[in-house]
Design a protein around this motif. Sequence first.
Motif, mmCIF file in Angstrom:
data_model
loop_
_atom_site.group_PDB
_atom_site.id
_atom_site.type_symbol
_atom_site.label_atom_id
_atom_site.label_comp_id
_atom_site.label_asym_id
_atom_site.label_seq_id
_atom_site.Cartn_x
_atom_site.Cartn_y
_atom_site.Cartn_z
ATOM 1 N N LEU A 1 -48.898 93.988 92.406
ATOM 2 C CA LEU A 1 -48.216 95.175 92.927
ATOM 3 C C LEU A 1 -46.809 94.829 93.420
ATOM 4 O O LEU A 1 -45.872 95.625 93.259
ATOM 5 N N SER A 2 -46.664 93.650 94.000
ATOM 6 C CA SER A 2 -45.346 93.216 94.473
ATOM 7 C C SER A 2 -44.378 93.046 93.309
ATOM 8 O O SER A 2 -43.194 93.405 93.404
ATOM 9 N N LEU A 3 -44.881 92.513 92.209
ATOM 10 C CA LEU A 3 -44.041 92.363 91.010
ATOM 11 C C LEU A 3 -43.647 93.732 90.449
ATOM 12 O O LEU A 3 -42.501 93.929 90.033
ATOM 13 N N ALA A 4 -44.594 94.660 90.462
ATOM 14 C CA ALA A 4 -44.296 96.020 89.988
ATOM 15 C C ALA A 4 -43.216 96.662 90.867
ATOM 16 O O ALA A 4 -42.283 97.302 90.367
ATOM 17 N N LYS A 5 -43.345 96.460 92.156
ATOM 18 C CA LYS A 5 -42.352 96.993 93.095
ATOM 19 C C LYS A 5 -40.974 96.404 92.822
ATOM 20 O O LYS A 5 -39.967 97.117 92.814
ATOM 21 N N GLU A 6 -40.930 95.094 92.574
ATOM 22 C CA GLU A 6 -39.657 94.429 92.284
ATOM 23 C C GLU A 6 -39.007 95.004 91.025
ATOM 24 O O GLU A 6 -37.787 95.181 90.975
ATOM 25 N N LYS A 7 -39.824 95.294 90.012
ATOM 26 C CA LYS A 7 -39.293 95.826 88.749
ATOM 27 C C LYS A 7 -38.712 97.227 88.943
ATOM 28 O O LYS A 7 -37.667 97.559 88.376
ATOM 29 N N ILE A 8 -39.390 98.038 89.736
ATOM 30 C CA ILE A 8 -38.879 99.392 89.999
ATOM 31 C C ILE A 8 -37.552 99.305 90.743
ATOM 32 O O ILE A 8 -36.593 100.014 90.428
ATOM 33 N N LEU B 1 -38.409 107.678 92.998
ATOM 34 C CA LEU B 1 -38.697 106.241 92.859
ATOM 35 C C LEU B 1 -38.824 105.578 94.232
ATOM 36 O O LEU B 1 -39.656 104.682 94.413
ATOM 37 N N LYS B 2 -38.005 106.010 95.181
ATOM 38 C CA LYS B 2 -38.117 105.460 96.541
ATOM 39 C C LYS B 2 -39.480 105.798 97.138
ATOM 40 O O LYS B 2 -40.101 104.969 97.810
ATOM 41 N N ASN B 3 -39.933 107.017 96.902
ATOM 42 C CA ASN B 3 -41.267 107.408 97.384
ATOM 43 C C ASN B 3 -42.358 106.588 96.700
ATOM 44 O O ASN B 3 -43.351 106.196 97.334
ATOM 45 N N THR B 4 -42.170 106.337 95.417
ATOM 46 C CA THR B 4 -43.132 105.513 94.679
ATOM 47 C C THR B 4 -43.195 104.105 95.257
ATOM 48 O O THR B 4 -44.280 103.538 95.438
ATOM 49 N N VAL B 5 -42.042 103.539 95.543
ATOM 50 C CA VAL B 5 -41.973 102.193 96.136
ATOM 51 C C VAL B 5 -42.682 102.166 97.485
ATOM 52 O O VAL B 5 -43.380 101.199 97.821
ATOM 53 N N SER B 6 -42.524 103.233 98.254
ATOM 54 C CA SER B 6 -43.176 103.316 99.564
ATOM 55 C C SER B 6 -44.697 103.321 99.428
ATOM 56 O O SER B 6 -45.406 102.635 100.178
ATOM 57 N N VAL B 7 -45.190 104.078 98.458
ATOM 58 C CA VAL B 7 -46.636 104.128 98.214
ATOM 59 C C VAL B 7 -47.158 102.761 97.776
ATOM 60 O O VAL B 7 -48.204 102.294 98.237
ATOM 61 N N ILE B 8 -46.412 102.105 96.885
ATOM 62 C CA ILE B 8 -46.819 100.780 96.413
ATOM 63 C C ILE B 8 -46.818 99.774 97.562
ATOM 64 O O ILE B 8 -47.699 98.907 97.647
ATOM 65 N N SER B 9 -45.846 99.875 98.460
ATOM 66 C CA SER B 9 -45.782 98.971 99.620
ATOM 67 C C SER B 9 -47.040 99.098 100.475
ATOM 68 O O SER B 9 -47.583 98.091 100.964
ATOM 69 N N ASP B 10 -47.500 100.335 100.653
ATOM 70 C CA ASP B 10 -48.738 100.549 101.416
ATOM 71 C C ASP B 10 -49.934 99.911 100.707
ATOM 72 O O ASP B 10 -50.813 99.330 101.349
ATOM 73 N N LYS B 11 -49.951 100.027 99.383
ATOM 74 C CA LYS B 11 -51.046 99.431 98.605
ATOM 75 C C LYS B 11 -51.018 97.905 98.705
ATOM 76 O O LYS B 11 -52.066 97.242 98.736
ATOM 77 N N ILE B 12 -49.820 97.344 98.751
ATOM 78 C CA ILE B 12 -49.681 95.891 98.891
ATOM 79 C C ILE B 12 -50.242 95.428 100.235
ATOM 80 O O ILE B 12 -50.983 94.445 100.316
ATOM 81 N N SER B 13 -49.904 96.162 101.292
ATOM 82 C CA SER B 13 -50.406 95.819 102.633
ATOM 83 C C SER B 13 -51.928 95.894 102.681
ATOM 84 O O SER B 13 -52.588 95.020 103.255
ATOM 85 N N THR B 14 -52.480 96.937 102.059
ATOM 86 C CA THR B 14 -53.942 97.097 102.028
ATOM 87 C C THR B 14 -54.602 95.940 101.283
ATOM 88 O O THR B 14 -55.629 95.401 101.723
ATOM 89 N N ALA B 15 -53.998 95.544 100.169
ATOM 90 C CA ALA B 15 -54.553 94.442 99.371
ATOM 91 C C ALA B 15 -54.510 93.129 100.156
ATOM 92 O O ALA B 15 -55.463 92.334 100.121
#
Length: 322
Positions: free
Chosen positions: A140-147, A114-128
Amino acid sequence: QSRYAGENIRNTVNKNLQNAINERSKITDPLYKELNELKTGVRLPQITEFLKNESAYAKGDIKKALKDVEDLIRTNQTSKKERATVNKKYANLSPQARAQLEEQITRLPLPIELKNTVSVISDKISTAKKAGNNELARTLSLAKEKILADLAVVPQEQIARSAYRELSKPITAIKKEPLLSKFVKKDLETNEFLISPEKIPDLIFDGSLKNTKALMNQIKHNPKTLNVVRGQVANKILNNITLSNAEGNLSYDKMNKLLKKDKEKLKLIFDKDQIKKLEDINELLKKRNLVETMGRAVGSNTASDLNLLNNIFNTTGNKLFR
């Protein structure tokens, strides 16, 4: 002098930053190591519900992003079809026993996954965000918060995250502060500082009250750097109040305006005795200005004026006060 002063100031701030980063790593690395070694899966009620609700109405890149998040989470789990097979095969078991069996067979995602998943999502947020796609970044930020909320039920995660958040405060105080961040920001390719040291004194002198407070918090326990800052600001004051005429007279109007405009900033930088000397200079210039206004020829500073000013200013030593 400006280059030396800038290097000294930057070295102090950057040392504080590196010490804070090292302290955070020393404490949180073992905590996250313990978390990452856990083999107990994590249930995901919040992110599951979020994905279900959002996906029902999402379209285009938002829908794709939500599917990507779901795929990231499900990578280490069995499919719905496999779970249905388990439920059918062990239908005679009690719901509690079947849930335990399903958890063992389907394997819920581990904390490290899950930590790795959060890291990937964080990169996607920065790209967006860089692409200006604020709606995608928000989703994506909301999804990250839920995880992270689902992950927070793990005690080791709570401890690690709390420690990391607290120990990040002195780092954020530098990296996110508009003035201090300029001192320590580096080129990603060359690893060289982006701002040349001789520019730092000017940045300090032109900084806001909030900038000055942040700077003084970083250098207040370092007498050498504190004196360097005071000396540089003193020189900037002298340069700002010196007229461009042949005699290089000091201007009462400029000094008076500067003291009024930057009163609170100067109080942060200088001690009470030094502030008193600044006020003495202003009073001296005021008196001289009155004498000139009443008819004294404008010319060089009188000998008594120069003696007093020289007792206060010491420009060759890069300091305002003796």
